[in-house]
Design an enzyme around this catalytic site. Structure first.
Site, PDB file in Angstrom:
ATOM      1  N   ARG A 129      88.722  54.160   6.996  1.00 26.05           N
ATOM      2  CA  ARG A 129      90.136  54.021   6.642  1.00 26.05           C
ATOM      3  C   ARG A 129      90.952  55.098   7.332  1.00 26.05           C
ATOM      4  O   ARG A 129      90.448  56.129   7.707  1.00 26.05           O
ATOM      5  CB  ARG A 129      90.315  54.124   5.127  1.00 26.05           C
ATOM      6  N   LYS A 194      80.836  61.145  -1.482  1.00 27.98           N
ATOM      7  CA  LYS A 194      81.064  59.751  -1.116  1.00 27.98           C
ATOM      8  C   LYS A 194      79.741  59.001  -0.896  1.00 27.98           C
ATOM      9  O   LYS A 194      78.883  59.428  -0.143  1.00 27.98           O
ATOM     10  CB  LYS A 194      81.904  59.712   0.163  1.00 27.98           C
ATOM     11  N   ARG A 329      94.067  63.356  -3.957  1.00 24.92           N
ATOM     12  CA  ARG A 329      93.001  64.340  -4.255  1.00 24.92           C
ATOM     13  C   ARG A 329      93.352  65.109  -5.504  1.00 24.92           C
ATOM     14  O   ARG A 329      94.517  65.135  -5.927  1.00 24.92           O
ATOM     15  CB  ARG A 329      92.731  65.261  -3.067  1.00 24.92           C
TER      16      ARG A 329
HETATM   17  C1  BTN Z   1      86.278  54.354   4.543  1.00 23.69           C
HETATM   18  O1  BTN Z   1      86.824  55.078   5.381  1.00 23.69           O
HETATM   19  O2  BTN Z   1      86.022  54.788   3.423  1.00 23.69           O
HETATM   20  C2  BTN Z   1      85.923  52.932   4.881  1.00 23.69           C
HETATM   21  C3  BTN Z   1      84.639  52.857   5.643  1.00 23.69           C
HETATM   22  C4  BTN Z   1      84.211  51.435   5.976  1.00 23.69           C
HETATM   23  C5  BTN Z   1      83.002  51.416   6.872  1.00 23.69           C
HETATM   24  C6  BTN Z   1      82.455  50.044   7.065  1.00 23.69           C
HETATM   25  S1  BTN Z   1      80.866  50.056   7.842  1.00 23.69           S
HETATM   26  C7  BTN Z   1      80.940  48.334   8.055  1.00 23.69           C
HETATM   27  C8  BTN Z   1      82.347  47.988   8.439  1.00 23.69           C
HETATM   28  N1  BTN Z   1      82.511  48.098   9.872  1.00 23.69           N
HETATM   29  C9  BTN Z   1      83.320  49.103  10.206  1.00 23.69           C
HETATM   30  O3  BTN Z   1      83.595  49.424  11.376  1.00 23.69           O
HETATM   31  N2  BTN Z   1      83.779  49.703   9.113  1.00 23.69           N
HETATM   32  C10 BTN Z   1      83.277  49.090   7.903  1.00 23.69           C
END
Ligand code: BTN
Length: 332
Positions: A129, A194, A329
């Site tokens: 994100r 996380k 946060r």
């Molecule tokens: C975050 O930042 O918390 C979200 C992370 C999401 C990662 C997943 S892994 C599978 C899918 N493909 C990606 O490129 N991103 C999501």
């Protein structure tokens, strides 16, 4: 792009036991001299290989390979008795830039069946994100995306990402990780570390038929020392449980929970999930700060609205926050 490793080699070596050069060669149908070139590909993926004279080669730790067959078997097991859910379409790839990016490309060039899931052993450009990278080492975790088609436009999707985060937490609880919580909008945390992240990307007609690519990154097997530069505090299912878990099974449990929840979300919207979401809210009643670019608002976290907005009590008045650029946060 990394050359694909023959599945037969991955399977053979995945048990972490020694295999002679001859055995590897005959499994692959290549000469002993060509074996090393193939084995080198495992090292290129970050897997540690040991070679001992007279014994052969082994991976220093075993790998549970993702396989469509094992995922479907696990799905059938989990679905057993849940007649509301059918078997989804699942595809496994060894490597891709990003499972989200790949499904978005497929949506541009053709039809993708709603519910299709793509899972990768590793991503070379995993997306997080707010423009961050999602570090995705081979064989350690789950990196998967599912396409869902919705006919009522993007506005009807408010709150879907919260439902996905909730689905992951519920699935984790079913797998024995009962301490997982949610940090708005959809981070999954255990003791503030996380464990999973969710990234939704939408394509299609914002007012009509649209496609949502739901990406989930879930740390499963990663151990201390394997983080490869992840900057935030993290944990994994195996760290939480202290036992080995099979990623095929974990994926099946998450997919079934997600599918059932999305169907309910399509019928009833987010309101059907708000109370449950709040039960898992990691920040409920805590002093927090919400940041949007340079702007910061201090208050007490009060859960979520029926639209999935973050509610904040700011000196007695409830303010609502939404949008991808908002971050949250605790205040120290
Ligand atoms: C975050 O930042 O918390 C979200 C992370 C999401 C990662 C997943 S892994 C599978 C899918 N493909 C990606 O490129 N991103 C999501």
């Amino acid at each position: 792009m990394q050359k694909k490793i023959p599945d037969v080699l991955l399977r053979l070596m995945s048990d972490g036991q020694f295999h002679s050069g001859e055995a590897v060669g005959s499994a692959l149908g290549v000469s002993r001299a060509a074996v090393w070139k193939q084995l080198k590909k495992l090292e290129d993926l970050g897997l540690e290989l040991e070679s001992v004279k007279g014994k052969g080669y082994r991976l220093l730790s075993s790998v549970d390979i993702l396989s469509v067959d094992d995922i479907l078997l696990a799905l059938a097991d989990v679905i057993d008795g849940l007649d509301t859910v059918g078997l989804p379409v699942v595809e496994v790839v060894q490597e891709v830039d990003s499972t989200n990016a790949e499904l978005l490309r497929r949506l541009v060039t053709g039809v993708v069946v709603s519910g299709t899931t793509l899972v990768a052993e590793r991503q070379t450009a995993g997306r997080g994100r707010r423009g961050r990278e999602w570090i995705s080492p081979f064989g350690k975790n789950l990196y998967f995306s599912s396409v869902w088609n919705f006919s009522n436009g993007a506005a009807s999707l408010d709150g879907l990402s919260l439902v996905v985060g909730l689905s992951v937490v519920q699935a984790l609880s079913e797998l024995g990780v009962r301490a997982a919580q949610l940090k708005w909008p959809n981070d999954v945390l255990v003791k503030n570390k996380k464990l999973a992240g969710v990234l939704l990307e939408i394509s299609g007609d914002a007012t009509g038929l649209c496609h949502v690519v739901i990406g989930v990154g879930l740390n499963v097997k990663m151990q201390a020392g394997e983080s490869l530069g992840i900057t935030q505090a993290w944990t994994s299912i195996e760290q939480c449980l202290g036992v080995k878990v099979d990623r095929n099974k974990v994926l099946a449990v998450v997919l079934v929970r997600m599918q059932a929840n999305i169907k309910l979300f399509e019928k009833k919207g987010l309101s059907a999930f708000v109370a449950l979401w709040q039960q898992y809210d990691a920040f409920a009643g805590e002093d927090v700060v919400v940041s949007m670019g340079d702007r910061q608002v201090f208050g007490v976290a009060k859960g979520i609205s029926d639209n999935g907005e973050l509610l904040l009590d700011v000196e007695g008045e409830v303010q609502r926050f939404n949008g991808g650029e908002v971050s949250l946060r605790r205040t120290l």
